[in-house]
Design a protein around this motif. Structure first.
Motif, short mmCIF file in Angstrom:
data_model
loop_
_atom_site.label_atom_id
_atom_site.label_comp_id
_atom_site.label_asym_id
_atom_site.label_seq_id
_atom_site.Cartn_x
_atom_site.Cartn_y
_atom_site.Cartn_z
N ARG A 136 4.41 10.61 -6.79
CA ARG A 136 5.38 10.93 -7.86
C ARG A 136 4.64 11.35 -9.13
N ARG A 137 3.56 10.65 -9.44
CA ARG A 137 2.78 11.02 -10.63
C ARG A 137 2.19 12.42 -10.50
N ASP A 138 1.82 12.79 -9.27
CA ASP A 138 1.23 14.11 -9.03
C ASP A 138 2.28 15.21 -8.91
N GLY A 139 3.56 14.86 -8.99
CA GLY A 139 4.61 15.86 -8.91
C GLY A 139 4.93 16.33 -7.51
N LEU A 140 4.47 15.60 -6.49
CA LEU A 140 4.73 15.99 -5.11
C LEU A 140 5.97 15.32 -4.54
N LEU A 141 6.44 14.28 -5.20
CA LEU A 141 7.56 13.50 -4.69
C LEU A 141 8.51 13.16 -5.82
N ALA A 142 9.81 13.25 -5.55
CA ALA A 142 10.82 12.92 -6.56
C ALA A 142 11.90 12.07 -5.90
N LYS A 143 12.50 11.19 -6.69
CA LYS A 143 13.58 10.35 -6.19
C LYS A 143 14.89 10.84 -6.77
N GLU A 144 15.87 11.05 -5.89
CA GLU A 144 17.21 11.48 -6.30
C GLU A 144 18.23 10.56 -5.65
N GLY A 145 18.67 9.54 -6.36
CA GLY A 145 19.59 8.57 -5.79
C GLY A 145 18.96 7.84 -4.64
N ARG A 146 19.61 7.90 -3.47
CA ARG A 146 19.08 7.24 -2.27
C ARG A 146 18.06 8.11 -1.54
N ALA A 147 17.84 9.32 -2.02
CA ALA A 147 16.99 10.27 -1.31
C ALA A 147 15.62 10.40 -1.96
N LEU A 148 14.65 10.82 -1.15
CA LEU A 148 13.35 11.26 -1.63
C LEU A 148 13.24 12.75 -1.36
N VAL A 149 12.64 13.47 -2.31
CA VAL A 149 12.47 14.91 -2.16
C VAL A 149 10.98 15.24 -2.18
N GLN A 154 0.82 -1.21 0.00
CA GLN A 154 0.00 0.00 0.00
C GLN A 154 0.86 1.26 0.00
N VAL A 155 1.95 1.23 0.76
CA VAL A 155 2.86 2.37 0.77
C VAL A 155 3.44 2.60 -0.62
N THR A 156 3.84 1.53 -1.30
CA THR A 156 4.40 1.65 -2.65
C THR A 156 3.41 2.31 -3.60
N ARG A 157 2.15 1.90 -3.51
CA ARG A 157 1.13 2.50 -4.38
C ARG A 157 0.96 3.99 -4.12
N GLU A 158 0.96 4.37 -2.85
CA GLU A 158 0.75 5.78 -2.53
C GLU A 158 1.96 6.63 -2.91
N LEU A 159 3.16 6.11 -2.75
CA LEU A 159 4.36 6.86 -3.16
C LEU A 159 4.38 7.03 -4.67
N ASN A 160 4.00 6.01 -5.41
CA ASN A 160 3.93 6.13 -6.87
C ASN A 160 2.92 7.19 -7.28
#
Length: 234
Positions: A203-216, A194-200
């Motif tokens: 990201r689709r909504d432009g609220l979350l980005a992945k940069e290497g080992r980090a989340l922004v 469920q967490v994976t689905r919500e994080l995806n």
């Protein structure tokens, strides 16, 4: 570990801020010092110990396990923090497990010495009260979130909490290293899928980005509004 080196280590502990050097040296001699590898249990729920632990360096996780084996995470502790004061105050068994996330150095002060410290140092006693009040507020908020919010909203609230703790600059927060999906699930009472689905979805909504080992967190103010709206409606 020498008394001098130990006293310097205790200077890093927020609870002991501004204590005279002589008092820190006395406390250092009273403490038991340990260097622990990552993944080492430090406390076990229900064990009959009542010492207070100062985290001189490293990182720890305060957690527990349900009868089903499911992990519930309360919080992570960074260097400079302390824990174990609840058992030291009431003399009852530990209420949670503690495990090291990184190689850590800890100093343990027994219950008698800790209570004497509170009697002798009003500023330290006041900090303990403030810390306990903050813990009650955090736990109350988590109970309300778990009882009233959907998984999607709990993911948003937990990411916002972690982001604010990491620091917000220019409306963004960098989570480095990013919490794993399993860690987030244990913190909000759900499963990794469920967490994976919500994080995806974030990201689709432009609220979350992945940069290497980090989340922004790309737009913290927008995430704050989303969390406030659902909490207000709950």
């Amino acid at each position: 570990m020498s008394s001098e080196r130990s006293a310097l280590g205790l200077q890093r502990i927020a609870l002991l801020k501004d204590l005279p050097r002589e008092r820190l040296e006395q406390l250092a001699r009273q403490c038991q010092w340990q260097s622990l590898p990552a993944g080492q249990p430090l406390m076990l729920r229900s064990e009959h110990k009542s010492d207070v632990v100062f985290l001189v360096s490293g990182r720890l996780r305060v957690t527990t396990y349900a009868a089903s084996g499911r992990q519930v995470t309360f919080r992570d502790a960074q260097d400079g923090e302390h824990f174990g004061e609840i058992s030291a105050i009431d003399g009852r068994p530990r209420s949670a497990d503690v495990v090291t996330l990184q190689p850590s150095v800890v100093a343990s002060l027994d219950r008698v010495a800790f209570l004497a410290l509170l009697r002798d140092e009003p500023a330290v006693a006041e900090r303990v009260l403030r810390n306990l009040a903050g813990l009650v507020r955090q736990l109350s908020e988590r109970v309300i979130d778990l009882s009233t919010l959907a998984v999607q909203n709990r993911v948003h609230a937990e990411l916002l909490r972690i982001g604010q703790a990491a620091g917000v600059q220019d409306n963004q927060a960098r989570l480095d290293p990013a919490p794993t999906h399993a860690e987030l699930a244990s913190q909000i009472g759900t499963n990794r899928e469920q967490v994976t689905r919500e994080l995806n979805a974030l990201r689709r909504d432009g609220l979350l980005a992945k940069e290497g080992r980090a989340l922004v967190l790309v737009d913290v103010r927008r995430l704050e509004r989303m969390v406030e709206e659902v909490r207000g409606a709950a």
